[in-house]
Design an enzyme around this catalytic site. Structure first.
Site, mmCIF file in Angstrom:
data_model
loop_
_atom_site.group_PDB
_atom_site.id
_atom_site.type_symbol
_atom_site.label_atom_id
_atom_site.label_comp_id
_atom_site.label_asym_id
_atom_site.label_seq_id
_atom_site.Cartn_x
_atom_site.Cartn_y
_atom_site.Cartn_z
ATOM 1 N N GLU A 289 -11.217 13.414 -15.965
ATOM 2 C CA GLU A 289 -10.994 11.822 -16.187
ATOM 3 C C GLU A 289 -11.242 11.193 -14.996
ATOM 4 O O GLU A 289 -10.277 10.494 -14.560
ATOM 5 C CB GLU A 289 -9.851 11.557 -16.787
ATOM 6 N N ARG A 327 -4.148 -3.703 -3.819
ATOM 7 C CA ARG A 327 -3.604 -2.372 -3.406
ATOM 8 C C ARG A 327 -2.950 -2.343 -2.082
ATOM 9 O O ARG A 327 -1.997 -1.622 -1.767
ATOM 10 C CB ARG A 327 -4.890 -1.485 -3.494
ATOM 11 N N CYS A 358 1.073 -17.221 -1.702
ATOM 12 C CA CYS A 358 2.264 -17.741 -0.959
ATOM 13 C C CYS A 358 3.444 -16.464 -0.924
ATOM 14 O O CYS A 358 4.490 -16.751 -1.321
ATOM 15 C CB CYS A 358 2.798 -18.792 -1.749
ATOM 16 N N TYR A 387 -9.665 -0.173 -9.239
ATOM 17 C CA TYR A 387 -8.220 -0.831 -9.264
ATOM 18 C C TYR A 387 -8.217 -1.981 -8.327
ATOM 19 O O TYR A 387 -7.250 -2.547 -7.843
ATOM 20 C CB TYR A 387 -7.284 0.202 -8.744
HETATM 21 N N1 LLP Z 1 -6.414 9.931 -16.334
HETATM 22 C C1 LLP Z 1 -5.169 9.574 -16.305
HETATM 23 C C2 LLP Z 1 -4.345 9.841 -17.275
HETATM 24 C C3 LLP Z 1 -4.687 8.535 -15.129
HETATM 25 O O1 LLP Z 1 -3.243 8.060 -15.421
HETATM 26 C C4 LLP Z 1 -5.620 8.138 -14.314
HETATM 27 C C5 LLP Z 1 -5.096 7.227 -13.400
HETATM 28 C C6 LLP Z 1 -6.853 8.651 -13.974
HETATM 29 C C7 LLP Z 1 -7.118 9.581 -15.171
HETATM 30 C C8 LLP Z 1 -7.830 8.322 -13.184
HETATM 31 O O2 LLP Z 1 -7.293 8.789 -12.102
HETATM 32 P P1 LLP Z 1 -8.541 8.417 -10.611
HETATM 33 O O3 LLP Z 1 -9.399 9.504 -10.730
HETATM 34 O O4 LLP Z 1 -8.745 7.243 -10.629
HETATM 35 O O5 LLP Z 1 -7.898 8.750 -9.452
HETATM 36 N N2 LLP Z 1 -3.548 1.888 -9.112
HETATM 37 C C9 LLP Z 1 -3.685 2.801 -8.242
HETATM 38 C C10 LLP Z 1 -3.969 4.152 -9.109
HETATM 39 C C11 LLP Z 1 -3.348 4.269 -10.277
HETATM 40 C C12 LLP Z 1 -4.144 5.623 -11.380
HETATM 41 C C13 LLP Z 1 -3.556 5.451 -12.392
HETATM 42 N N3 LLP Z 1 -3.990 6.711 -13.264
HETATM 43 C C14 LLP Z 1 -4.512 2.540 -7.052
HETATM 44 O O6 LLP Z 1 -4.876 1.680 -7.058
HETATM 45 O O7 LLP Z 1 -4.540 3.638 -6.411
#
Ligand code: LLP
Length: 435
Positions: A289, A327, A358, A387
């Site tokens: 994923e 972020r 602000c 994100y």
């Molecule tokens: N699968 C599940 C169940 C997840 O919870 C997530 C991300 C992903 C896949 C995808 O992960 P990735 O490949 O994008 O690392 N907002 C944070 C990141 C939060 C990730 C949440 N879950 C940031 O800006 O770094």
């Protein structure tokens, strides 16, 4: 500073280009702030990731993590490539189906699902990653009432430490997500006894922005041990889903992040997976994923300089802040910044790029070496595709900005900018406030 740019970006005659389009012209045409995405970069990423995994087995399905960037146009781009999706809400489920992704390629994830969302998933034939025994029992009730079989997997918490920000490490011992390996066999046993619940999968996700591949290999080993045990219970595994998490190199200067490639990820994980499958005589599909890796580097956030202030340090006050890219404020994340209209100029000073919000914490990039910056210049915040817009808000009554999609130099809106009317669209006036 010389940055090693992602392939979505290039510099020509002093201007930054994204997907072959001049960022300075885009900012003039569409206004700022502005998210700009190189579509072909996403397509290339998807193909590369899939090819890397398919070196080891054909039974591979990529489920794009919709939360990273759920713009329906990007979802469509990925759907056309054959992607499924990790969906975390009713909204993401809808977005994935609307983009043309078939229900069989979706996994409904989450530790706190509503009854309405569970019903919708069962109704549409979407597999569910079950996060607790309580949730399993609710699914049992709903599926019996609907007389409809639902395929499920459990989210297993492999309880391993990962080198990333603690707020985005999800497979650690004290995480809110998943069921520990030692408790999961009972959960599968219970699921096997249910009339309309068919346990066919397993799921895990150890965290995000991980810059080493070893933890993925370790998690795969833990999960495949459980896979062997649940096979003995009588579960016929159709898929094992290893979640997302592969990081990207946000630091692009002299001390560039050493980010692993999908090929390195595959080399760490796939042999463990394939060997465990052979050993146990099982042949589930390998699901993964990725979110950030698919879209993160494809996009820049363009933001105009309103003013420059020299006090104890030099602040560059721009028109985008943590309302549009949270972020840095939320995870102390690093994003490189460039002056998009002076991309060939030498650095002359140290600047802190701050937004219009602000709050003291509204800093996009602190203490960066940049060419001389003046009001009217255009700052590009790099690697803003994951994100970024997805976590934006209207804080301080700032309408969200537009998003532009670029393909081979051709640029068009894929989301218009909001106006003040959009901000108040959902407001309802109580009777005693009406004249
Ligand atoms: N699968 C599940 C169940 C997840 O919870 C997530 C991300 C992903 C896949 C995808 O992960 P990735 O490949 O994008 O690392 N907002 C944070 C990141 C939060 C990730 C949440 N879950 C940031 O800006 O770094």
């Amino acid at each position: 500073m010389n940055l090693s740019l992602p392939s979505s970006l290039s510099v020509k005659d002093g201007h930054l280009f994204c997907g072959g389009a001049d960022c300075v012209e885009l900012a003039e045409k569409f206004g700022t702030p502005l998210y700009v995405t190189d579509e072909l970069h996403i397509v290339e990423n998807f193909r590369r990731y899939e090819a890397a995994l398919k070196q080891y087995t054909d039974k591979v399905q990529l489920l794009y993590a919709a939360k990273a960037n759920e713009n329906p146009v990007i979802m469509q781009t990925l759907a056309a490539e054959g992607a499924g999706a990790d969906v975390f809400s009713l909204g993401e489920m809808q977005a994935a189906l609307d983009s043309g992704m078939p229900a069989e390629k979706l996994l409904f994830n989450g530790s706190s699902k509503t009854e309405a969302a569970l019903r919708a998933a069962i109704e549409k034939g979407i597999k569910i990653s079950v996060d607790s025994v309580d949730e399993l029992r609710q699914i049992d009730l709903i599926s019996r009432e609907m007389q409809k079989t639902v395929k499920i997997g459990f989210r297993c918490n492999p309880e391993i430490d990962v080198p990333t920000h603690p707020k985005i490490a999800t497979g650690i011992k004290n995480s809110k997500f998943g069921i520990p390996a030692e408790m999961i066999l009972d959960a599968y046993r219970e699921a096997l006894s249910m009339e309309f619940v068919e346990p066919v999968g397993m799921h895990c996700h150890i965290g995000s922005q991980i810059l080493e591949v070893e933890p993925f290999g370790i998690a795969c080993g833990v999960i495949m041990k459980v896979a062997a045990e649940i096979t003995k219970l009588g579960v016929k595994l159709e898929f094992v889903d290893f979640g997302g998490g592969l990081g990207i190199p946000y630091h692009r200067g002299e001390e560039k992040d050493a980010a692993p490639t999908p090929e390195e990820y595959a080399a760490a994980v796939m042999p463990v997976f394939v060997a465990a499958c052979e050993e146990n005589g099982i042949s589930p599909a390998f699901w993964v994923e990725p979110g950030r890796w698919m879209v993160g580097e494809s996009t820049v956030l363009l933001t105009k300089v309103n003013s420059v202030k020299k006090v104890h340090k030099t602040f560059v006050n721009v028109d985008a802040g943590f309302n549009l890219l949270i972020r840095p404020a939320m995870y102390d994340s690093w994003h490189e910044v460039m002056v998009a209209n002076k991309a060939d100029d030498e650095d002359t000073g140290v600047y802190t790029v701050t937004g219009p919000i602000c709050e003291t914490g509204d800093i996009l990039a602190a203490d960066r070496k940049l060419p001389t910056v003046a009001a009217g210049d255009l700052i590009a915040v790099l690697d803003a595709g994951a994100y970024g817009y997805a976590m934006s808000s209207q804080y301080n009554s700032h309408p969200r900005c537009a998003e532009v999609l670029v393909r081979d130099g051709q640029a068009e809106l894929m989301r218009r900018a909001e106006t003040y009317a959009d901000i108040v669209r959902t407001v309802v006036i109580p009777s005693w406030h009406r004249k």
